[in-house]
Design a protein around this motif. Structure first.
Motif, PDB file in Angstrom:
ATOM      1  N   LYS A 175       6.306  10.068 -18.453  1.00  0.00           N
ATOM      2  CA  LYS A 175       5.159  10.655 -18.437  1.00  0.00           C
ATOM      3  C   LYS A 175       3.851   9.822 -17.764  1.00  0.00           C
ATOM      4  N   HIS A 176       4.076   8.504 -17.851  1.00  0.00           N
ATOM      5  CA  HIS A 176       2.809   7.791 -17.369  1.00  0.00           C
ATOM      6  C   HIS A 176       3.252   7.000 -16.218  1.00  0.00           C
ATOM      7  N   LYS A 177       3.999   7.449 -15.328  1.00  0.00           N
ATOM      8  CA  LYS A 177       4.594   6.779 -14.213  1.00  0.00           C
ATOM      9  C   LYS A 177       3.408   6.440 -13.512  1.00  0.00           C
ATOM     10  N   GLU A 178       2.515   7.231 -13.299  1.00  0.00           N
ATOM     11  CA  GLU A 178       1.234   7.014 -12.362  1.00  0.00           C
ATOM     12  C   GLU A 178       0.465   5.826 -12.949  1.00  0.00           C
ATOM     13  N   GLU A 179       0.384   5.701 -13.855  1.00  0.00           N
ATOM     14  CA  GLU A 179      -0.209   4.643 -14.597  1.00  0.00           C
ATOM     15  C   GLU A 179       0.194   3.151 -14.390  1.00  0.00           C
ATOM     16  N   ASN A 180       1.577   3.421 -13.912  1.00  0.00           N
ATOM     17  CA  ASN A 180       2.169   2.209 -13.800  1.00  0.00           C
ATOM     18  C   ASN A 180       1.895   1.486 -12.327  1.00  0.00           C
ATOM     19  N   TYR A 181       0.846   1.978 -11.733  1.00  0.00           N
ATOM     20  CA  TYR A 181       0.481   1.403 -10.524  1.00  0.00           C
ATOM     21  C   TYR A 181      -0.772   1.086 -10.115  1.00  0.00           C
ATOM     22  N   TYR A 182      -1.303   0.252  -9.424  1.00  0.00           N
ATOM     23  CA  TYR A 182      -2.510   0.083  -9.194  1.00  0.00           C
ATOM     24  C   TYR A 182      -2.751  -0.003  -7.714  1.00  0.00           C
ATOM     25  N   TYR A 183      -4.033  -0.107  -7.007  1.00  0.00           N
ATOM     26  CA  TYR A 183      -4.138  -0.309  -5.824  1.00  0.00           C
ATOM     27  C   TYR A 183      -4.856  -1.646  -5.457  1.00  0.00           C
ATOM     28  N   GLY A 184      -4.363  -2.166  -4.453  1.00  0.00           N
ATOM     29  CA  GLY A 184      -5.028  -3.441  -4.081  1.00  0.00           C
ATOM     30  C   GLY A 184      -4.865  -3.466  -2.441  1.00  0.00           C
ATOM     31  N   ALA A 185      -5.459  -4.812  -2.016  1.00  0.00           N
ATOM     32  CA  ALA A 185      -5.378  -4.896  -0.552  1.00  0.00           C
ATOM     33  C   ALA A 185      -4.627  -5.767   0.197  1.00  0.00           C
ATOM     34  N   ASP A 186      -3.972  -5.441   1.113  1.00  0.00           N
ATOM     35  CA  ASP A 186      -2.945  -6.392   1.671  1.00  0.00           C
ATOM     36  C   ASP A 186      -3.913  -7.245   2.840  1.00  0.00           C
ATOM     37  N   GLU A 187      -2.990  -8.249   3.659  1.00  0.00           N
ATOM     38  CA  GLU A 187      -3.962  -9.300   4.268  1.00  0.00           C
ATOM     39  C   GLU A 187      -4.677  -8.736   5.489  1.00  0.00           C
ATOM     40  N   ASN A 188      -4.580  -7.413   5.636  1.00  0.00           N
ATOM     41  CA  ASN A 188      -5.478  -6.694   6.793  1.00  0.00           C
ATOM     42  C   ASN A 188      -6.390  -5.745   6.115  1.00  0.00           C
ATOM     43  N   ASP A 189      -6.754  -6.139   4.776  1.00  0.00           N
ATOM     44  CA  ASP A 189      -7.538  -5.329   4.047  1.00  0.00           C
ATOM     45  C   ASP A 189      -7.292  -3.504   4.113  1.00  0.00           C
ATOM     46  N   GLU A 190      -6.020  -3.255   4.060  1.00  0.00           N
ATOM     47  CA  GLU A 190      -5.684  -2.110   3.799  1.00  0.00           C
ATOM     48  C   GLU A 190      -5.138  -1.732   2.582  1.00  0.00           C
ATOM     49  N   LEU A 191      -5.239  -0.519   2.137  1.00  0.00           N
ATOM     50  CA  LEU A 191      -5.232  -0.176   0.665  1.00  0.00           C
ATOM     51  C   LEU A 191      -3.721  -0.012   0.608  1.00  0.00           C
ATOM     52  N   ILE A 192      -3.086  -0.750  -0.394  1.00  0.00           N
ATOM     53  CA  ILE A 192      -1.564  -0.539  -0.812  1.00  0.00           C
ATOM     54  C   ILE A 192      -1.438  -0.321  -2.166  1.00  0.00           C
ATOM     55  N   ARG A 193      -0.473   0.279  -2.553  1.00  0.00           N
ATOM     56  CA  ARG A 193      -0.101   0.503  -3.985  1.00  0.00           C
ATOM     57  C   ARG A 193       1.242  -0.402  -4.517  1.00  0.00           C
ATOM     58  N   LYS A 194       0.645  -1.139  -5.658  1.00  0.00           N
ATOM     59  CA  LYS A 194       1.469  -2.031  -6.159  1.00  0.00           C
ATOM     60  C   LYS A 194       1.852  -1.561  -7.458  1.00  0.00           C
ATOM     61  N   LYS A 195       3.120  -1.963  -8.045  1.00  0.00           N
ATOM     62  CA  LYS A 195       3.356  -1.646  -9.314  1.00  0.00           C
ATOM     63  C   LYS A 195       2.943  -2.733 -10.176  1.00  0.00           C
ATOM     64  N   LYS A 196       2.530  -2.523 -11.521  1.00  0.00           N
ATOM     65  CA  LYS A 196       2.264  -3.425 -12.284  1.00  0.00           C
ATOM     66  C   LYS A 196       3.239  -4.336 -12.947  1.00  0.00           C
ATOM     67  N   ASN A 197       2.982  -5.598 -13.088  1.00  0.00           N
ATOM     68  CA  ASN A 197       3.991  -6.412 -13.962  1.00  0.00           C
ATOM     69  C   ASN A 197       3.887  -6.381 -15.217  1.00  0.00           C
ATOM     70  N   THR A 198       4.805  -5.638 -15.997  1.00  0.00           N
ATOM     71  CA  THR A 198       4.505  -5.519 -17.301  1.00  0.00           C
ATOM     72  C   THR A 198       4.857  -6.559 -18.059  1.00  0.00           C
ATOM     73  N   THR A 199       5.560  -7.725 -17.395  1.00  0.00           N
ATOM     74  CA  THR A 199       5.863  -8.908 -18.394  1.00  0.00           C
ATOM     75  C   THR A 199       4.739 -10.076 -18.384  1.00  0.00           C
ATOM     76  N   ASP A 200       3.853  -9.851 -17.410  1.00  0.00           N
ATOM     77  CA  ASP A 200       2.556 -10.870 -17.085  1.00  0.00           C
ATOM     78  C   ASP A 200       1.468 -10.410 -17.776  1.00  0.00           C
ATOM     79  N   PRO A 201       0.939 -11.421 -18.940  1.00  0.00           N
ATOM     80  CA  PRO A 201      -0.121 -10.839 -19.538  1.00  0.00           C
ATOM     81  C   PRO A 201      -1.521 -10.719 -18.728  1.00  0.00           C
ATOM     82  N   LYS A 202      -1.436 -11.410 -17.563  1.00  0.00           N
ATOM     83  CA  LYS A 202      -2.797 -11.168 -16.606  1.00  0.00           C
ATOM     84  C   LYS A 202      -2.790  -9.823 -16.088  1.00  0.00           C
TER      85      LYS A 202
END
Length: 160
Positions: free
Chosen positions: A87-114
């Motif tokens: 049900k919450h698949k979309e909340e498992n992702y965040y958007y970040g920038a790659d080395e060319n400052d382009e917006l990319i979608r990344k999956k959250k690391n649910t085992t990393d406290p940070k």
């Protein structure tokens, strides 16, 4: 002007005082902050064995005071189960920038406290400890009713 031994002795003493006195004050303040924050964490019913440090105790030069950011093993498990629920698949992702400052979608690391979206910030400033809590980017009062609402939200069963 001839520089004597007395001059160098006094210069060394002044230099030691300029370095040592602030270091002693900083160490004493950090120790006081650690004790006060640990006491506040215990007041919230968080056991020492359940604490997961995101950022250890350190001085916050931007806002002043000492702060420590933590989450708990229990909250991490709830957060992980919540994100793994289909049900919450979309909340498992965040958007970040790659080395060319382009917006990319990344999956959250649910085992990393940070990467967690559920954490407490304990701040010690001028002898007082304040607590802030962030859940999915929403700042809530840890003593308010919103916390119970978020705990109920996080209590989804783990998907099969």
């Amino acid at each position: 002007m001839k520089l004597t031994k007395k001059f160098w002795r006094n210069a060394a003493l002044v230099t030691i005082c300029i370095i040592a006195i602030p270091a002693i004050i900083f160490s004493a303040n950090k120790a006081n902050a650690s004790v006060a924050i640990d006491k506040k964490i215990a007041e919230y019913g968080i056991l020492k064995g359940d604490i997961v440090d995101i950022n250890k105790l350190g001085y916050d030069f931007k806002n002043g005071g000492y702060s420590r950011i933590i989450t708990t093993k229990r909250d991490m498990a709830k957060w992980k189960a919540y994100l793994e629920n289909p049900k919450h698949k979309e909340e498992n992702y965040y958007y970040g920038a790659d080395e060319n400052d382009e917006l990319i979608r990344k999956k959250k690391n649910t085992t990393d406290p940070k990467d967690t979206d559920w954490y407490y910030i304990f701040t010690y400033d001028q002898g007082e400890v304040t607590v802030d809590m962030s859940v999915f980017g929403n700042w809530i009062d840890p003593d308010g009713t919103e916390l119970e609402e978020y705990r109920a939200l996080m209590s989804y069963p783990k998907p099969n």
